[in-house]
Motif scaffolding. Structure first.
Motif, PDB file in Angstrom:
ATOM      1  N   GLY A   1      60.042  54.031  -9.585  1.00 24.91           N
ATOM      2  CA  GLY A   1      58.789  54.311 -10.247  1.00 24.91           C
ATOM      3  C   GLY A   1      58.818  55.639 -10.984  1.00 24.91           C
ATOM      4  O   GLY A   1      59.564  56.561 -10.628  1.00 24.91           O
ATOM      5  N   GLN A   2      57.983  55.726 -12.027  1.00 22.87           N
ATOM      6  CA  GLN A   2      57.878  56.978 -12.780  1.00 22.87           C
ATOM      7  C   GLN A   2      57.127  58.014 -11.960  1.00 22.87           C
ATOM      8  O   GLN A   2      56.120  57.711 -11.326  1.00 22.87           O
ATOM      9  N   LEU A   3      57.617  59.248 -11.971  1.00 29.09           N
ATOM     10  CA  LEU A   3      56.981  60.327 -11.236  1.00 29.09           C
ATOM     11  C   LEU A   3      56.030  61.103 -12.151  1.00 29.09           C
ATOM     12  O   LEU A   3      56.244  61.188 -13.355  1.00 29.09           O
ATOM     13  N   THR A   4      55.009  61.692 -11.569  1.00 29.05           N
ATOM     14  CA  THR A   4      54.050  62.502 -12.299  1.00 29.05           C
ATOM     15  C   THR A   4      54.331  63.979 -12.064  1.00 29.05           C
ATOM     16  O   THR A   4      55.142  64.351 -11.198  1.00 29.05           O
TER      17      THR A   4
ATOM     18  N   ARG B   1      61.690  64.454 -14.455  1.00 26.98           N
ATOM     19  CA  ARG B   1      61.013  64.409 -13.175  1.00 26.98           C
ATOM     20  C   ARG B   1      61.879  63.747 -12.097  1.00 26.98           C
ATOM     21  O   ARG B   1      61.888  64.146 -10.949  1.00 26.98           O
ATOM     22  N   GLY B   2      62.603  62.685 -12.437  1.00 28.68           N
ATOM     23  CA  GLY B   2      63.313  61.898 -11.440  1.00 28.68           C
ATOM     24  C   GLY B   2      64.352  62.657 -10.643  1.00 28.68           C
ATOM     25  O   GLY B   2      64.576  62.383  -9.465  1.00 28.68           O
ATOM     26  N   GLY B   3      64.997  63.632 -11.282  1.00 28.95           N
ATOM     27  CA  GLY B   3      66.035  64.381 -10.584  1.00 28.95           C
ATOM     28  C   GLY B   3      65.527  65.204  -9.424  1.00 28.95           C
ATOM     29  O   GLY B   3      66.291  65.529  -8.511  1.00 28.95           O
ATOM     30  N   VAL B   4      64.227  65.534  -9.435  1.00 32.76           N
ATOM     31  CA  VAL B   4      63.686  66.347  -8.353  1.00 32.76           C
ATOM     32  C   VAL B   4      63.711  65.582  -7.035  1.00 32.76           C
ATOM     33  O   VAL B   4      64.046  66.126  -5.984  1.00 32.76           O
TER      34      VAL B   4
ATOM     35  N   ASP C   1      70.430  65.150 -11.360  1.00 30.92           N
ATOM     36  CA  ASP C   1      69.538  64.178 -11.998  1.00 30.92           C
ATOM     37  C   ASP C   1      69.669  62.863 -11.253  1.00 30.92           C
ATOM     38  O   ASP C   1      70.549  62.699 -10.398  1.00 30.92           O
ATOM     39  N   ASP C   2      68.788  61.901 -11.580  1.00 30.24           N
ATOM     40  CA  ASP C   2      68.844  60.622 -10.864  1.00 30.24           C
ATOM     41  C   ASP C   2      69.849  59.651 -11.461  1.00 30.24           C
ATOM     42  O   ASP C   2      70.094  58.582 -10.899  1.00 30.24           O
ATOM     43  N   GLY C   3      70.457  59.991 -12.585  1.00 31.34           N
ATOM     44  CA  GLY C   3      71.480  59.148 -13.171  1.00 31.34           C
ATOM     45  C   GLY C   3      71.847  59.609 -14.560  1.00 31.34           C
ATOM     46  O   GLY C   3      71.158  60.446 -15.160  1.00 31.34           O
ATOM     47  N   LEU C   4      72.957  59.077 -15.076  1.00 36.79           N
ATOM     48  CA  LEU C   4      73.433  59.430 -16.407  1.00 36.79           C
ATOM     49  C   LEU C   4      73.546  58.170 -17.250  1.00 36.79           C
ATOM     50  O   LEU C   4      74.348  57.286 -16.942  1.00 36.79           O
ATOM     51  N   ALA C   5      72.751  58.116 -18.307  1.00 31.84           N
ATOM     52  CA  ALA C   5      72.881  57.031 -19.276  1.00 31.84           C
ATOM     53  C   ALA C   5      73.631  57.573 -20.491  1.00 31.84           C
ATOM     54  O   ALA C   5      74.845  57.493 -20.570  1.00 31.84           O
TER      55      ALA C   5
ATOM     56  N   ASP D   1      66.057  53.928  -3.125  1.00 33.73           N
ATOM     57  CA  ASP D   1      65.189  54.790  -3.925  1.00 33.73           C
ATOM     58  C   ASP D   1      65.919  56.099  -4.181  1.00 33.73           C
ATOM     59  O   ASP D   1      67.068  56.285  -3.769  1.00 33.73           O
ATOM     60  N   ARG D   2      65.268  57.026  -4.854  1.00 32.00           N
ATOM     61  CA  ARG D   2      65.900  58.298  -5.192  1.00 32.00           C
ATOM     62  C   ARG D   2      66.200  59.126  -3.943  1.00 32.00           C
ATOM     63  O   ARG D   2      67.201  59.847  -3.904  1.00 32.00           O
TER      64      ARG D   2
END
Length: 218
Positions: A203-206, A40-43, A137-141, A13-14
């Motif tokens: 999962g998507q974060l809120t 949000r994911g990078g947090v 961040d959680d990744g680079l696309a 997971d992150r």
């Protein structure tokens, strides 16, 4: 800086990815660092980084600028404190002029401002001048939001800018080396299509998740 050979993908997971990233950053010789997470994911990735480095954690809000007919297709991005950054090659390929995107940029600025208020209220970003700034961040696309974030940070004249991600497209990582003083990435695996494919749980974060994580990181 890459540690691909030391890893077994996917990440759980992150949080796990952030813990591994933090260990690499601990050896980067950072001076008085500030951690700026891209929500949000990078947090979620940035929390263990900030804890390991004993550094302040804050969000740097970014928004994608989508195609008028295909909003999911990113033609650029904007970060707080910065100007829109467009993918000029893609604009030319699709025959889209920057002026055509002005209404979309305006809407994304409004959403960016809303998220800044939601995440920080009236609290400004930390002072960045002269300090090492780590953008996480959680990744680079495609790297559009990371590029916009790095250019916005550079306007504050930091001592050093470091882009840190657990995983990324090798092409994007190479392209972004011109935008930061250093890019730290744990893995640039072949067959990269999307960031989420390299996480078991993605999962998507809120907004509520972001606020909880920021309280934890602080």
């Amino acid at each position: 800086m890459s540690a691909s050979r030391r890893l077994s993908l996917p990440f759980a997971d992150r949080e796990q990815a952030g813990t591994l990233l933090a260990e690499m950053l601990a050896d980067a010789g950072l001076a008085d660092p500030v951690i700026l997470a891209l929500p949000r994911g990078g947090v979620a990735v940035a929390v263990p980084v900030a804890e390991r480095l004993a550094a302040p954690l804050e969000v740097l809000v970014t928004r994608k600028i989508g195609h008028p007919l295909q909003p999911e297709l990113g033609l650029g991005a904007i970060a707080e404190g910065g100007e829109p950054v467009f993918d000029q090659g893609l604009l030319e390929q699709l025959g889209v002029e920057e002026d055509e995107l002005a209404p979309i940029v305006a809407r994304e600025r409004e959403e960016l401002d809303r998220r800044v208020r939601a995440y920080r209220g009236d609290r400004p970003l930390p002072a960045l001048a002269g300090r090492d700034v780590v953008v996480v961040d959680d990744g680079l696309a495609t790297g559009g939001t990371a590029r916009a974030a790095l250019r916005a940070v550079r306007r504050s004249k930091p001592g050093r800018t470091v882009l840190a991600v657990p995983v990324g497209s090798s092409r994007t990582v190479t392209a972004l080396r011109d935008e930061a003083d250093e890019v730290v990435v744990l893995a640039t695996p072949p067959g990269f299509h999307a960031v989420g494919q390299w996480y078991v749980r993605f999962g998507q974060l809120t907004d509520a998740d972001v606020l909880r994580l920021l309280r934890q990181g602080r």
